[in-house]
Design an enzyme around this catalytic site. Sequence first.
Site, PDB file in Angstrom:
ATOM      1  N   SER A 175     -10.415  -0.272   6.906  1.00  9.99           N
ATOM      2  CA  SER A 175      -9.747  -0.124   5.603  1.00  9.99           C
ATOM      3  C   SER A 175      -9.046  -1.364   5.058  1.00  9.99           C
ATOM      4  O   SER A 175      -8.604  -1.366   3.913  1.00  9.99           O
ATOM      5  CB  SER A 175      -8.749   1.026   5.657  1.00  9.99           C
ATOM      6  OG  SER A 175      -9.427   2.251   5.615  1.00  9.99           O
TER       7      SER A 175
ATOM      8  N   LYS B 272       0.849  -1.192   0.000  1.00  7.14           N
ATOM      9  CA  LYS B 272       0.000   0.000   0.000  1.00  7.14           C
ATOM     10  C   LYS B 272       0.887   1.245   0.000  1.00  7.14           C
ATOM     11  O   LYS B 272       1.906   1.275   0.705  1.00  7.14           O
ATOM     12  CB  LYS B 272      -0.912  -0.020   1.233  1.00  7.14           C
ATOM     13  CG  LYS B 272      -1.953   1.111   1.258  1.00  7.14           C
ATOM     14  CD  LYS B 272      -2.885   1.001   2.467  1.00  7.14           C
ATOM     15  CE  LYS B 272      -3.946   2.102   2.452  1.00  7.14           C
ATOM     16  NZ  LYS B 272      -4.879   2.003   3.598  1.00  7.14           N
TER      17      LYS B 272
ATOM     18  N   SER C  97      -9.953   2.098   2.767  1.00  2.00           N
ATOM     19  CA  SER C  97      -9.045   2.883   1.959  1.00  2.00           C
ATOM     20  C   SER C  97      -8.011   2.050   1.202  1.00  2.00           C
ATOM     21  O   SER C  97      -7.418   2.528   0.250  1.00  2.00           O
ATOM     22  CB  SER C  97      -8.295   3.881   2.844  1.00  2.00           C
ATOM     23  OG  SER C  97      -7.433   3.190   3.734  1.00  2.00           O
TER      24      SER C  97
END
Lengths: 478, 482, 97
Positions: free
Chosen positions: B174, B75, B150
């Site tokens: 998330s 990420k 997210s």
Amino acid sequence: MEWETVIGLEIHAQLLTNSKIFSGASTAFGAEPNTQACAVDLGFPGVLPVLNQEAVRMAVKFGLGVGAEITKKSVFARKNYFYPDLPKGYQISQFELPIVGKGHIDVQQEDGSLQRVNITRAHLEEDAGKSLHEDFHGQTGIDLNRAGTPLLEIVSEPDMRSAKEAVAYLKAIHSLVRYLEICDGNMQEGSFRCDANVSVRRKGDKLGTRAELKNINSFRFVERAINYEVERQIALIEGGGKVAQETRLYDPTKNETRSMRSKEEANDYRYFPDPDLLPLVVTDELIANIRQDLPELPHQKRERFMKQYNLSAYDADVLVSSRALAMYFETVVQESKAQPKLATNWIMGELSAALNKDNLEITASPVSTTQLATLLQRIEDNTISGKIAKTIFESLWNKEGEVDEIIEKKGLKQVTDTGAIEALIDKIIADNPDNVAAYRAGKEKLFGFFVGQAMKASGGKTNPQQLNELLKKKLADN
Amino acid sequence: MHKTIAELSNDLHAKKISSVELTQQFLERIKKLDKTLNSFITVTEEIALQDAKTADAQLAKGQASPLTGIPFAQKDIFCTQGSKTSCGSKMLDNFISPYDATVIKNFKKAGTVLLGKTNMDEFAMGSSNETSFYGPVKNPWNTDMVPGGSSGGSAAAVAAYLAPGATGTDTGGSIRQPAALCGISGLKPTYGRVSRYGMIAFASSLDQGGPFAKTAEDLALMMNVMAGFDERDSTSVDHPVPDYTATLNDSIQGLRIGLPKEYFGEGLESNVAKVIEAAIKEYEKLGATIHEVSLPNTTLSIPAYYVIAPAECSSNLARYDGVRFGHRCKDPIDLEDLYKRSRSEGFGSEVTRRIMVGTYALSAGYYDAYYLKAQKIRGLIRRDFIDAFKNVDVLMGPTTPSTAFKIGEKTNDPISMYLSDIYTIAINLAGLPAMSIPAGFVNKLPVGLQLIGNMFTEARLLNIAHSFQTATDWHTHTPEGF
Amino acid sequence: MSLTAADVKKIAHLARLTMSEADINRYTEQLSKIIGFVEQMNQADTTNIEPIAHSLDLSQRLRNDIVSETDQRAAFQAIAPQVEAGLYLVPQVIEGE
């Protein structure tokens, strides 16, 4: 109505750790800009603070030094504001639960009396960087080497009533932090700084609005800035004005204070517990451990000196102002077995003057404790006179040799042989018949003249007591 | 079916394939398929091939760990030294990180390959991946739909097999929510289990990094690398790290499953409820017993979260000021102009909104009513979980109230977007570990089953999830075209 | 509770965000909604409930006082917007601003 001044101080003492409060960067002073600012100090994305345990120990040490309660579970909070020398946009500090709670310190005043100043709290926080205002094409340069240096902020109650009292308190704290070896006390380098909250009121009234004075980085400036501010506030109120709650900057070149931020722009710091740092727990064991290692503190030493050495409050206070000076004094007394008062006079007189002149710390004194002790012994055993001792001190300062060596080499030994002194006196009496007659007729002031003549003739080496006695006797003869 | 990390590891160790070959396969898939998905912000092809060569050398020398040579996507919230770390924001579009996050270091030490950095909601603030400066990510199951957020890029990349595994972070759901919406497995560890150092902060007291993969077994392999104490993170816990793969096959006979009644009430889509009920039945077949429990303060978790998270973010994001790194506006006229324009140009609207809310909640006169009140509710929520775990071993329920929604559907209604996190947020407030695993489909869109454990029971959660995956095949489904 | 445009301006300034009049109107409406929403918290009785800032019920871990970081100025400043002579540059700071 009479005016009364109310002063409280906020002192920032940089703690003498090797590394920063929340990072492993060095705290050494004077490095090239930004070479001692690591990713944590620069507030890079993703970095996290980890607290330095030595900073905690030092804060606890201070707390014990002012008889304060140590908070068992204290909390770090973020103080949010934007400023270029504050990389994260917040300062990690302590707000509601500081590590050191209420304490106090007894401060010696000029008249020798003790005044208690209460300490509200002391808390750990990180220092900010520095803005360099030299012109970089109309821009300001930011050096973040100092960012993250551990600070202990010591907040007093508004217990002081004059600039003099404020300075005495500041000096007492300055001395304490150096005794505890938690701060070097260097005001020029900014490792010991102070802000003053100053207000005035008519006696008996409630507290007036206070102004916070910043940038007062010497004892002298603290006194001047406060005095200026007090006058300004009184003049303002007497002229029908009102004091604004604001921060004012002291300008030492103009000797005035001027407003930094106005009231309406007062910052809203939005304190909240720092989510990166869990509560700080100080165990009873750690406190006991630190208490055990605590040195004798200035006020304890002062009391002991007054009792043990029979010193005046003033002398004791001067001697204990630094741990090194006090140690020098005690060593000299012990080695020489001389009267403590004699040692005090020499240390506070000749030695201090010489150190001041050459801008040296006591630890760098060219005259060692052993040398001064020997010198005092020679005074006490009548080998030399006090006056001659000053000459020898000068030679010691200039590294011309040891005490006895200098006495020998320069022939400074005091004349104590009664016969020799009598011969000297006889010659002076013979040479000055008019003065002798006048003295004998009642003009006793002339005694000093004869002493002077004798000293001059002997190169100052005559033992003064012996001289006095013999001279009196001889002049009284006939 | 695509191979799992465990299978790829066997192939690499058996020399059936080299890491370079494997890496090239994934790089090709990314090139071919990610134009549609937009799941990567940066593909680090050169680094990947270099990492793969190093891994092959280690494999040849027999010095390999289980994950040596496996390509992973990270990420873009984890700092990677020498490559762009944008956090999905224009603010950090030019930020080449000068250091590695601890999680990245751990992956490097294990000999893994860095494929690239995945797309995400800006500064991890969002539940749909639509707030990214780099554009929305598409859900591989239906490209009109959001992948969740997210960590939407990581979830979509794993679902589309552009990477066999990826990292995410979970502040209010998330990891779990995008795992559910993309039909893969995802684990949010206990707060403090995985180091946050170098993981760009959103809300520090809630953020926790964790893994995405197809299976619980793969998550266990990744956790073996990610979990552990870090001296650079003082909230990281010095607690022994078990071998998460060792207990995967333990029996779950007699497992006490708690079903929080608040997770099955109003707001839960009935089709989703059916899938979850079927999954629970499966657990009963495996020998578990079912118990109703209550988490009475669940509905309060969203308002409390939307005070605490913005408050922390308003402070965490103050460092983006255009002075030391990141976006700086052109020709600032003074300091205030530098700050205000750099920040307003650098931050998108959701981030701005949250900074504003957080600033307000902390400001003088409002602190007690908002921030302090939210902290007290956090206390209530933690107590709810402590009470629930007195009688059960694990809590289960849906991860989300509905399947993936349409891109653009909720962008103009922040509160309805916030409400979609109803089942995940309380877990972050309490700091507990939780995961989402594929449990079925509604209209060809995946449904996630959420498993919530007590503090530091990740190994048990993985064991419970693995048992389910041994008995079912929902985790093996792949979206058409990928 | 609803916010006024003046509240929003004040918050925007505290957070150092620039806002057009249109932005202010939009945020006034949105923030009022969000703040109204979070006020659901008032339904909860939190008398005698300890506020918690962390989910971990642990104390802070401390590090030894050791210098472990080396000078990385060149690397750090390579990505800085504007530096000179090792300093970060910003528009002139008027002392006391």
